[in-house]
Motif scaffolding. Structure first.
Motif, PDB file in Angstrom:
ATOM      1  N   ASP A 150      10.418  -3.802  24.560  1.00  0.00           N
ATOM      2  CA  ASP A 150       9.456  -2.831  24.071  1.00  0.00           C
ATOM      3  C   ASP A 150      10.173  -1.730  23.305  1.00  0.00           C
ATOM      4  OD1 ASP A 150       6.884  -0.762  25.607  1.00  0.00           O
ATOM      5  OD2 ASP A 150       7.218  -1.417  23.553  1.00  0.00           O
ATOM      6  N   GLY A 151      10.103  -1.816  21.968  1.00  0.00           N
ATOM      7  CA  GLY A 151      10.680  -0.780  21.149  1.00  0.00           C
ATOM      8  C   GLY A 151      12.185  -0.750  21.125  1.00  0.00           C
ATOM      9  N   ALA A 152      12.849  -1.848  21.540  1.00  0.00           N
ATOM     10  CA  ALA A 152      14.305  -1.855  21.576  1.00  0.00           C
ATOM     11  C   ALA A 152      14.882  -1.942  20.177  1.00  0.00           C
ATOM     12  CB  ALA A 152      14.795  -3.034  22.414  1.00  0.00           C
ATOM     13  N   SER A 153      16.093  -1.452  20.007  1.00  0.00           N
ATOM     14  CA  SER A 153      16.788  -1.539  18.727  1.00  0.00           C
ATOM     15  C   SER A 153      17.551  -2.852  18.677  1.00  0.00           C
ATOM     16  CB  SER A 153      17.758  -0.364  18.557  1.00  0.00           C
ATOM     17  OG  SER A 153      17.049   0.846  18.545  1.00  0.00           O
ATOM     18  N   ILE A 154      17.249  -3.690  17.730  1.00  0.00           N
ATOM     19  CA  ILE A 154      17.882  -5.000  17.630  1.00  0.00           C
ATOM     20  C   ILE A 154      18.387  -5.201  16.219  1.00  0.00           C
ATOM     21  CG2 ILE A 154      16.411  -6.012  19.407  1.00  0.00           C
ATOM     22  CD1 ILE A 154      14.814  -7.309  17.180  1.00  0.00           C
ATOM     23  N   ALA A 155      19.325  -6.116  16.069  1.00  0.00           N
ATOM     24  CA  ALA A 155      19.871  -6.443  14.754  1.00  0.00           C
ATOM     25  C   ALA A 155      18.944  -7.432  14.069  1.00  0.00           C
ATOM     26  CB  ALA A 155      21.265  -7.034  14.900  1.00  0.00           C
ATOM     27  N   GLU A 156      18.386  -7.051  12.956  1.00  0.00           N
ATOM     28  CA  GLU A 156      17.466  -7.935  12.250  1.00  0.00           C
ATOM     29  C   GLU A 156      18.217  -8.945  11.391  1.00  0.00           C
ATOM     30  OE1 GLU A 156      15.113  -6.436   8.940  1.00  0.00           O
ATOM     31  OE2 GLU A 156      13.340  -7.154  10.007  1.00  0.00           O
ATOM     32  N   GLU A 157      19.254  -8.506  10.694  1.00  0.00           N
ATOM     33  CA  GLU A 157      20.030  -9.394   9.846  1.00  0.00           C
ATOM     34  C   GLU A 157      21.511  -9.107  10.036  1.00  0.00           C
ATOM     35  OE1 GLU A 157      18.894  -9.130   5.814  1.00  0.00           O
ATOM     36  OE2 GLU A 157      16.858  -9.834   6.135  1.00  0.00           O
TER      37      GLU A 157
ATOM     38  N   PHE B  36      17.004 -11.876  25.436  1.00  0.00           N
ATOM     39  CA  PHE B  36      18.221 -11.186  25.016  1.00  0.00           C
ATOM     40  C   PHE B  36      19.155 -12.089  24.215  1.00  0.00           C
ATOM     41  CE2 PHE B  36      18.404 -12.724  29.373  1.00  0.00           C
ATOM     42  CZ  PHE B  36      19.445 -13.651  29.300  1.00  0.00           C
ATOM     43  N   ALA B  37      18.724 -13.324  23.923  1.00  0.00           N
ATOM     44  CA  ALA B  37      19.632 -14.284  23.293  1.00  0.00           C
ATOM     45  C   ALA B  37      19.745 -14.094  21.792  1.00  0.00           C
ATOM     46  CB  ALA B  37      19.175 -15.712  23.596  1.00  0.00           C
TER      47      ALA B  37
ATOM     48  N   ASP C 163      22.578 -17.571  25.244  1.00  0.00           N
ATOM     49  CA  ASP C 163      23.396 -16.876  24.254  1.00  0.00           C
ATOM     50  C   ASP C 163      23.693 -17.847  23.127  1.00  0.00           C
ATOM     51  OD1 ASP C 163      24.800 -14.973  22.939  1.00  0.00           O
ATOM     52  OD2 ASP C 163      26.374 -14.720  24.441  1.00  0.00           O
ATOM     53  N   ASP C 164      23.677 -17.347  21.898  1.00  0.00           N
ATOM     54  CA  ASP C 164      23.883 -18.182  20.711  1.00  0.00           C
ATOM     55  C   ASP C 164      25.079 -17.649  19.934  1.00  0.00           C
ATOM     56  OD1 ASP C 164      23.801 -19.742  18.470  1.00  0.00           O
ATOM     57  OD2 ASP C 164      21.985 -18.849  17.634  1.00  0.00           O
TER      58      ASP C 164
END
Length: 327
Positions: free
Chosen positions: A13-20, A105-106, A150-151
């Protein structure tokens, strides 16, 4: 440069993630230049650091966990179940379905997760169908579920290896052990067991090679990836997926590389399964010995009952508590 965006998701919910991974081609160029370039003709054809453990879940009959470098995969195989009558149709082979899911989280690219899950599930099904003896469960359905924890590259090949181990653990009849590996080429450099960053670099920036409308075929720079799943006993290929542009000679070269790595993985998996069988055999012997001791104890009790009678047997087994004062 890594770009971070805010993504709304029920799990994150609203977490900061790497898009690219990369924002511009120059970022990809910088990353490629920073890489420790492998040899153009690899001499060491070996898998990554590998950890495999069958039977990790006690609630299901067939399961396996595999770490291939930093890629982590869990596979679960359920026993065959009869097809629903409404959807069942007479056929000479059973139905095999593979489902792939990413843990929350993967991966950071949540928008493409559903599409990647469908694609990986389809590719995994095609790879596992030639391995399973589907003629032994007519009108039955076999489900294989894979969870990606995990990838870090080689995702499909790792899932294939993990599913092969889970099938053996479940007791499903197979024609052979299946192993798979990945290789790719980018700017004349061959990457064996590429990481997620190398794969991302290949797909994001392969269009920046020397390809244009006026260039000849000989000037086109090769870039592509190959995933090979094989059964070494019969020297058969269960699946071979190729993406990108590869010349026939390069295709054969990468294919030979992956097949060599598959043979190494096969020896590793055989050792793991052999150890698992020995552990199970020792466990069965221990349980058998404990059961025999319990049976002997019950026989002794029965003999005492026959000789002493019920009242005398009960009195002989009543012991005084030394910590309780007698009144």
């Amino acid at each position: 440069m890594l770009r971070v965006t805010q993504t709304k998701n029920s799990l994150l919910d609203g977490a900061s993630i790497a898009e690219e991974l990369y924002t511009t081609p120059k970022d990809g160029e910088d990353f490629f230049e920073s890489l420790d370039k492998p040899e153009k003709e690899p001499t060491k054809l070996a898998p990554r650091n590998t950890f495999i453990r069958p039977g990790v879940l006690t609630t299901v009959r067939g399961s396996a966990y595999m770490e291939y470098g930093n890629t982590k995969v869990l596979a679960i195989v359920a026993p065959p179940k009869e097809l629903i009558r409404a959807s069942a149709r007479r056929m000479n082979m059973g139905v095999l379905n593979c489902y792939v899911n990413f843990a929350a989280f993967a991966t950071g690219d949540l928008e493409s997760v559903a599409e990647r899950e469908r694609h990986l599930g389809s590719m995994l099904t095609k790879a596992m169908e030639p391995v399973v003896c589907r003629t032994e469960f007519l009108n039955f359905q076999l489900d294989i579920r894979v969870l990606i924890l995990d990838d870090d590259g080689c995702l499909l090949s790792t899932a294939i290896n993990c599913c092969g181990v889970a099938l053996v653990e479940c007791g499903i009849s197979t024609y052979d052990l299946i192993t798979a590996s990945t290789a790719c080429i980018f700017r004349d450099h061959v990457f064996l067991n590429p990481s997620a960053k190398v794969e991302e670099l290949l797909w994001k920036h392969r269009g920046n090679s020397n390809t244009n409308a006026t260039s000849s075929t000989s000037s086109v720079q090769e870039h592509g990836l190959i995933i090979t799943a094989s059964m070494d006993t019969f020297e058969q290929i269960a699946q071979c997926q190729q993406c990108g542009y590869l010349s026939p000679a390069t295709y054969v070269k990468l294919l030979d590389y992956t097949l060599t790595i598959n043979k190494s993985l096969r020896q590793l998996i055989r050792g793991v399964l052999t150890k698992r069988v020995k552990e199970q055999h020792e466990l069965d012997l221990r349980e058998k010995a404990e059961s025999a001791l319990e049976d002997q104890r019950l026989e002794d009790i029965i003999e005492k009952l026959k000789k002493q009678g019920l009242d005398e047997f009960i009195q002989s087994n009543i012991k005084e508590d030394p910590y309780v004062k007698r009144i």
